[in-house]
Enzyme design. Structure first.
Site, PDB file in Angstrom:
ATOM      1  N   THR A  33     -26.162 -79.481 -57.398  1.00  0.00           N
ATOM      2  CA  THR A  33     -25.323 -80.336 -58.251  1.00  0.00           C
ATOM      3  C   THR A  33     -23.860 -79.925 -58.102  1.00  0.00           C
ATOM      4  OG1 THR A  33     -25.143 -81.319 -60.458  1.00  0.00           O
ATOM      5  CG2 THR A  33     -25.601 -78.962 -60.386  1.00  0.00           C
ATOM      6  N   ASN A  34     -23.001 -80.344 -59.020  1.00  0.00           N
ATOM      7  CA  ASN A  34     -21.572 -80.040 -58.940  1.00  0.00           C
ATOM      8  C   ASN A  34     -21.039 -79.683 -60.323  1.00  0.00           C
ATOM      9  OD1 ASN A  34     -20.653 -82.584 -60.297  1.00  0.00           O
ATOM     10  ND2 ASN A  34     -21.716 -83.485 -58.547  1.00  0.00           N
ATOM     11  N   ARG A  35     -19.748 -79.426 -60.419  1.00  0.00           N
ATOM     12  CA  ARG A  35     -19.176 -78.903 -61.664  1.00  0.00           C
ATOM     13  C   ARG A  35     -18.818 -79.958 -62.702  1.00  0.00           C
ATOM     14  NH1 ARG A  35     -18.068 -73.550 -61.067  1.00  0.00           N
ATOM     15  NH2 ARG A  35     -17.662 -72.804 -58.951  1.00  0.00           N
ATOM     16  N   SER A  36     -19.159 -81.192 -62.473  1.00  0.00           N
ATOM     17  CA  SER A  36     -18.802 -82.227 -63.445  1.00  0.00           C
ATOM     18  C   SER A  36     -19.454 -81.954 -64.800  1.00  0.00           C
ATOM     19  CB  SER A  36     -19.288 -83.588 -62.933  1.00  0.00           C
ATOM     20  OG  SER A  36     -19.164 -84.555 -63.955  1.00  0.00           O
ATOM     21  N   ALA A 100     -19.936 -88.019 -60.999  1.00  0.00           N
ATOM     22  CA  ALA A 100     -19.673 -87.224 -59.799  1.00  0.00           C
ATOM     23  C   ALA A 100     -20.970 -87.244 -58.992  1.00  0.00           C
ATOM     24  CB  ALA A 100     -19.287 -85.803 -60.183  1.00  0.00           C
TER      25      ALA A 100
END
Ligand code: CTP
Ligand code: CA
Length: 227
Positions: A33-36, A100
């Site tokens: 996943t990502n930092r959103s 995101a």
């Protein structure tokens, strides 16, 4: 009255708002996943709801509680998000893609938990591109529908954003410099530049995501009046 009309400029409009960072499963217990944080998308959903829109918030997992009065559709992967957006597109008046979205997903999703092995200190993952949901939306959208994208950039913000505005056939693009500490991904504040189809641009000061969401919704309302 005139006051009531301006307080709910999006009355009667059905809007899809996406939020959060998608999760791409690697095996039954792991994902990429990502930092959103989802904060920007949730703020947009709240502002749209306050402006009178009928809001469907399609959201990846976040720590946030949904704004009251919006319909929540929980999703995890990019594929889930694609299905949720594309299936609702025909009945929607607009789409705001604040999610995101992962650009790549594991080529293979292991059915069982991936095990360490004694003879290998490395694990090589092969990833494949995810579908670009906004591109698909662009291909299917009617002229009366308003489509808004976001651009997260760490360099050449405006040049990259301008390209996305054009290639994704957007009415409006919200360009986000995610290289600056404390704003953008994760924080409560943000600074964005709105890029419009006609070439005009508008940079906000560093302010709350809530204030940016309100400004964005005002722009969206204006775009609807020009359709
Ligand atoms: N987006 C999408 N589907 C994807 C990837 C992104 O719909 N598979 C949307 C995002 O929700 C956002 C916009 O496209 O509204 C731009 O996302 P961004 O990550 O900034 O751009 P990309 O087109 O993915 O290009 P890159 O990450 O290489 O800069
Ligand atoms: Ca991307």
């Amino acid at each position: 009255t005139a006051t009531a009309a301006t307080a709910t400029p999006l009355a009667g409009k059905k809007l899809l708002v996406t939020a959060g960072g998608t999760r791409e499963a690697l095996d039954p217990v792991r994902f990429l996943t990502n930092r959103s944080s989802g904060k920007m998308g949730y703020a947009v959903a709240a502002a749209a709801q306050q402006a009178g829109a009928d809001v469907t918030l399609i959201t990846a997992p976040t720590r946030l509680s949904a704004p009251s009065g919006v319909t929540v559709v929980p999703i995890e992967s990019t594929q889930d998000l694609e299905q949720a957006v594309i299936s609702r597109l025909p009945k929607a008046d607009g789409v705001i893609m604040a999610a995101a979205v992962a650009d790549f997903q594991p080529l293979h999703q292991a059915e069982q938990k991936i095990k360490k092995s004694a003879d290998n200190d490395q694990l090589v993952l092969t990833l494949k591109k995810t579908p670009d949901i906004l591109r698909e939306v662009a291909q299917r959208k009617r002229v009366d529908q308003v489509v808004v994208g976001f651009a997260a950039e760490t360099q050449d913000l405006l040049a990259n954003a301008q390209k996305k505005l054009a290639t994704k056939h957007l009415d409006l693009l919200v360009a986000n410099d995610v290289s600056q500490a404390g704003i953008g991904f994760n924080g409560d504040n943000n600074q964005v530049t709105f890029l419009f189809k006609d070439g005009h641009r508008d940079q906000t000061p560093i302010t709350s995501k809530r204030a940016i969401a309100t400004a964005l919704i005002e722009h969206v309302a204006k775009i609807f009046t020009e359709k």
